[in-house]
Design a protein around this motif. Sequence first.
Motif, PDB file in Angstrom:
ATOM      1  N   THR A   1       0.827  -1.207   0.000  1.00  0.00           N
ATOM      2  CA  THR A   1       0.000   0.000   0.000  1.00  0.00           C
ATOM      3  C   THR A   1       0.857   1.250   0.000  1.00  0.00           C
ATOM      4  O   THR A   1       0.631   2.189  -0.780  1.00  0.00           O
ATOM      5  CB  THR A   1      -0.925   0.001   1.226  1.00  0.00           C
ATOM      6  OG1 THR A   1      -1.739  -1.182   1.213  1.00  0.00           O
ATOM      7  CG2 THR A   1      -1.820   1.226   1.231  1.00  0.00           C
ATOM      8  N   VAL A   2       1.876   1.272   0.858  1.00  0.00           N
ATOM      9  CA  VAL A   2       2.761   2.442   0.925  1.00  0.00           C
ATOM     10  C   VAL A   2       3.512   2.618  -0.392  1.00  0.00           C
ATOM     11  O   VAL A   2       3.662   3.735  -0.906  1.00  0.00           O
ATOM     12  CB  VAL A   2       3.731   2.285   2.111  1.00  0.00           C
ATOM     13  CG1 VAL A   2       4.767   3.404   2.101  1.00  0.00           C
ATOM     14  CG2 VAL A   2       2.972   2.301   3.431  1.00  0.00           C
ATOM     15  N   HIS A   3       3.985   1.507  -0.937  1.00  0.00           N
ATOM     16  CA  HIS A   3       4.692   1.568  -2.223  1.00  0.00           C
ATOM     17  C   HIS A   3       3.788   2.130  -3.322  1.00  0.00           C
ATOM     18  O   HIS A   3       4.214   2.997  -4.102  1.00  0.00           O
ATOM     19  CB  HIS A   3       5.171   0.165  -2.613  1.00  0.00           C
ATOM     20  CG  HIS A   3       5.578   0.050  -4.054  1.00  0.00           C
ATOM     21  ND1 HIS A   3       6.813   0.427  -4.517  1.00  0.00           N
ATOM     22  CD2 HIS A   3       4.875  -0.384  -5.148  1.00  0.00           C
ATOM     23  CE1 HIS A   3       6.870   0.233  -5.828  1.00  0.00           C
ATOM     24  NE2 HIS A   3       5.714  -0.270  -6.236  1.00  0.00           N
ATOM     25  N   GLU A   4       2.552   1.652  -3.402  1.00  0.00           N
ATOM     26  CA  GLU A   4       1.635   2.113  -4.448  1.00  0.00           C
ATOM     27  C   GLU A   4       1.348   3.600  -4.319  1.00  0.00           C
ATOM     28  O   GLU A   4       1.291   4.322  -5.320  1.00  0.00           O
ATOM     29  CB  GLU A   4       0.345   1.305  -4.391  1.00  0.00           C
ATOM     30  CG  GLU A   4       0.511  -0.140  -4.828  1.00  0.00           C
ATOM     31  CD  GLU A   4      -0.705  -0.997  -4.573  1.00  0.00           C
ATOM     32  OE1 GLU A   4      -0.799  -2.078  -5.179  1.00  0.00           O
ATOM     33  OE2 GLU A   4      -1.571  -0.593  -3.763  1.00  0.00           O
ATOM     34  N   LEU A   5       1.161   4.068  -3.091  1.00  0.00           N
ATOM     35  CA  LEU A   5       0.862   5.491  -2.890  1.00  0.00           C
ATOM     36  C   LEU A   5       2.036   6.368  -3.271  1.00  0.00           C
ATOM     37  O   LEU A   5       1.874   7.391  -3.952  1.00  0.00           O
ATOM     38  CB  LEU A   5       0.459   5.722  -1.437  1.00  0.00           C
ATOM     39  CG  LEU A   5      -0.862   5.073  -0.996  1.00  0.00           C
ATOM     40  CD1 LEU A   5      -1.065   5.228   0.496  1.00  0.00           C
ATOM     41  CD2 LEU A   5      -2.041   5.664  -1.756  1.00  0.00           C
ATOM     42  N   PHE A   6       3.235   5.988  -2.844  1.00  0.00           N
ATOM     43  CA  PHE A   6       4.399   6.794  -3.192  1.00  0.00           C
ATOM     44  C   PHE A   6       4.705   6.735  -4.687  1.00  0.00           C
ATOM     45  O   PHE A   6       5.084   7.738  -5.290  1.00  0.00           O
ATOM     46  CB  PHE A   6       5.616   6.328  -2.387  1.00  0.00           C
ATOM     47  CG  PHE A   6       5.692   6.915  -1.004  1.00  0.00           C
ATOM     48  CD1 PHE A   6       5.468   8.269  -0.796  1.00  0.00           C
ATOM     49  CD2 PHE A   6       5.998   6.120   0.082  1.00  0.00           C
ATOM     50  CE1 PHE A   6       5.535   8.810   0.481  1.00  0.00           C
ATOM     51  CE2 PHE A   6       6.076   6.658   1.356  1.00  0.00           C
ATOM     52  CZ  PHE A   6       5.838   8.010   1.564  1.00  0.00           C
ATOM     53  N   GLU A   7       4.542   5.560  -5.299  1.00  0.00           N
ATOM     54  CA  GLU A   7       4.818   5.447  -6.719  1.00  0.00           C
ATOM     55  C   GLU A   7       3.831   6.270  -7.543  1.00  0.00           C
ATOM     56  O   GLU A   7       4.189   6.808  -8.593  1.00  0.00           O
ATOM     57  CB  GLU A   7       4.754   3.983  -7.159  1.00  0.00           C
ATOM     58  CG  GLU A   7       5.167   3.777  -8.611  1.00  0.00           C
ATOM     59  CD  GLU A   7       5.199   2.315  -9.008  1.00  0.00           C
ATOM     60  OE1 GLU A   7       6.270   1.830  -9.403  1.00  0.00           O
ATOM     61  OE2 GLU A   7       4.145   1.654  -8.912  1.00  0.00           O
ATOM     62  N   ALA A   8       2.602   6.379  -7.070  1.00  0.00           N
ATOM     63  CA  ALA A   8       1.590   7.152  -7.791  1.00  0.00           C
ATOM     64  C   ALA A   8       1.767   8.651  -7.610  1.00  0.00           C
ATOM     65  O   ALA A   8       1.146   9.438  -8.327  1.00  0.00           O
ATOM     66  CB  ALA A   8       0.186   6.742  -7.326  1.00  0.00           C
ATOM     67  N   ASP A   9       2.619   9.047  -6.678  1.00  0.00           N
ATOM     68  CA  ASP A   9       2.805  10.470  -6.352  1.00  0.00           C
ATOM     69  C   ASP A   9       4.053  10.991  -7.050  1.00  0.00           C
ATOM     70  O   ASP A   9       5.099  11.183  -6.428  1.00  0.00           O
ATOM     71  CB  ASP A   9       2.910  10.635  -4.838  1.00  0.00           C
ATOM     72  CG  ASP A   9       3.026  12.100  -4.430  1.00  0.00           C
ATOM     73  OD1 ASP A   9       2.610  12.964  -5.223  1.00  0.00           O
ATOM     74  OD2 ASP A   9       3.547  12.370  -3.336  1.00  0.00           O
ATOM     75  N   ARG A  10       3.965  11.225  -8.340  1.00  0.00           N
ATOM     76  CA  ARG A  10       5.131  11.666  -9.094  1.00  0.00           C
ATOM     77  C   ARG A  10       5.499  13.119  -8.841  1.00  0.00           C
ATOM     78  O   ARG A  10       6.630  13.521  -9.104  1.00  0.00           O
ATOM     79  CB  ARG A  10       4.890  11.459 -10.591  1.00  0.00           C
ATOM     80  CG  ARG A  10       4.857   9.997 -11.007  1.00  0.00           C
ATOM     81  CD  ARG A  10       4.802   9.848 -12.507  1.00  0.00           C
ATOM     82  NE  ARG A  10       4.814   8.444 -12.904  1.00  0.00           N
ATOM     83  CZ  ARG A  10       4.702   8.020 -14.167  1.00  0.00           C
ATOM     84  NH1 ARG A  10       4.585   8.908 -15.135  1.00  0.00           N
ATOM     85  NH2 ARG A  10       4.716   6.733 -14.442  1.00  0.00           N
ATOM     86  N   THR A  11       4.560  13.908  -8.381  1.00  0.00           N
ATOM     87  CA  THR A  11       4.837  15.327  -8.168  1.00  0.00           C
ATOM     88  C   THR A  11       5.215  15.641  -6.724  1.00  0.00           C
ATOM     89  O   THR A  11       5.411  16.802  -6.389  1.00  0.00           O
ATOM     90  CB  THR A  11       3.603  16.167  -8.559  1.00  0.00           C
ATOM     91  OG1 THR A  11       2.468  15.731  -7.803  1.00  0.00           O
ATOM     92  CG2 THR A  11       3.307  16.005 -10.048  1.00  0.00           C
ATOM     93  N   GLY A  12       5.304  14.641  -5.877  1.00  0.00           N
ATOM     94  CA  GLY A  12       5.750  14.873  -4.506  1.00  0.00           C
ATOM     95  C   GLY A  12       4.740  15.590  -3.641  1.00  0.00           C
ATOM     96  O   GLY A  12       5.115  16.410  -2.791  1.00  0.00           O
ATOM     97  N   ILE A  13       3.466  15.299  -3.815  1.00  0.00           N
ATOM     98  CA  ILE A  13       2.438  15.921  -2.976  1.00  0.00           C
ATOM     99  C   ILE A  13       2.569  15.456  -1.535  1.00  0.00           C
ATOM    100  O   ILE A  13       2.445  16.242  -0.592  1.00  0.00           O
ATOM    101  CB  ILE A  13       1.031  15.580  -3.518  1.00  0.00           C
ATOM    102  CG1 ILE A  13       0.849  16.155  -4.925  1.00  0.00           C
ATOM    103  CG2 ILE A  13      -0.051  16.098  -2.587  1.00  0.00           C
ATOM    104  CD1 ILE A  13      -0.449  15.742  -5.588  1.00  0.00           C
ATOM    105  N   VAL A  14       2.837  14.170  -1.355  1.00  0.00           N
ATOM    106  CA  VAL A  14       2.892  13.575  -0.015  1.00  0.00           C
ATOM    107  C   VAL A  14       4.343  13.494   0.446  1.00  0.00           C
ATOM    108  O   VAL A  14       5.213  12.994  -0.283  1.00  0.00           O
ATOM    109  CB  VAL A  14       2.259  12.171  -0.019  1.00  0.00           C
ATOM    110  CG1 VAL A  14       2.410  11.509   1.338  1.00  0.00           C
ATOM    111  CG2 VAL A  14       0.792  12.264  -0.413  1.00  0.00           C
TER     112      VAL A  14
END
Length: 440
Positions: free
Chosen positions: A353-366
């Motif tokens: 889950t953590v991997h998917e969220l970070f990988e989907a965040d290409r613009t560094g929102i999180v």
Amino acid sequence: MKQASECPESDISDDANLRNTRQSGKDQSCNFDRRLSRRPTTGYGFDSAILLTLRNDVGILKEMQRAHARQVRAQKQAKTAAYRQHQQLRREAEHAMKAAQRASAADQRERKRLHAEARLAEVSADNSGLQSRLEELDNLLTATLEVDDYIDLGRLRKAVEHPPFAPGSLGNPLPQPDWRRFEPPAPSSLSKMFGGQARYQQQLAVAQHAFGQAQQQYAVAEANRQQRLSAAHQRYLQRCAKADAEAAAHNAELDRFAALLAAAEPAAVVEYFGMVLGNSVYPDDFPQHYRLAFVPESRQLVVEYHLPTLDVIPAAREYRYVKARDEITTTVRSAKEVKERYAKLVAQVTLRTVHELFEADRTGIVGTIVFNGIVDTTDPRTGTSVQPCLVTLRTHPRSLHGFESASGGTPRLLTAPQCLGVEEARRTCSGTSGLGVRHG
């Protein structure tokens, strides 16, 4: 990353900070989302009508993505050798059982032999299914490493391609009356000598009258055709205009959503990462329920994720056929192995889950993710429904660097028996209606 025995302190659970934020009118908000819920309320940056439209559009897109992901998973699974072997064994078991049923009652020995073969084939198929299930559970993390979890919103734009106008028979002009079909034959020289010319003139007058009537009927029918053709073309243009307007509205909402996401608007952030988690395909008996909250000032995303129960681990270790008793027995998996496999599964779901969220965040929102994994179960002592937190993790993108290439062992950090902070986050989000809360 390191082991944690309780949930890390998060900005969401700091009641004093939230009260100060509300008093100062800052755009700090707490937005929760459960995948199956579609109830809209107002959050910063959205009015109710726009948020409802956005959530409906995103919900449709999420279901489309999930259906596609299931299809891809099924196609990939069908290509694996283990799956093909399991299906072959199942077909052989069914074939053997049918052969046994067809055997002549007089030939008891052959009938028994075929029956035993059918039972053995059934056992082989069941054991193959067990192995496939265990392999699926063991590869939950590696399965997502092959997938790019980023959602390109530009690919969700609608482009309308209008079919050409097809009026059918209305597009063909009616044939005009042909005088040759009305004109009487000219009299011969001999006929003229016996009054043929007079008869011809009479026939000609009748033919001209009939031809005139045919022309009038043609003019009326052709005018009617052209009128119906024009009406059909207008309906075609209206359909095209409606499709263009719907696509334009969809794209405008998508552009607005993308702009709000780029600005880290909490409601848009929650929606986007909800799409990411909804697009992650797990076995059908996994709950895949979650709630998300995002604090823009600290760039912290809090995830409350519902984990599967211990029942997802197959209780059976092996099936055997006892020919003497003509029954299939089950070797039960030890409690220790079940717990070990479940701990590994929880670890995989957490890291996936953590991997998917970070990988989907290409613009560094999180900047930081706080993951709290809970499970819906029943307290064996009281019989009441409880939601214990099995794992908690606070991490940032750099902490996961290189983990994707790890050997697949169970990370030791995921062993926390309690999860402090979840209830605080719930109370915070339940008591801050002025901050644009959305409940899942």
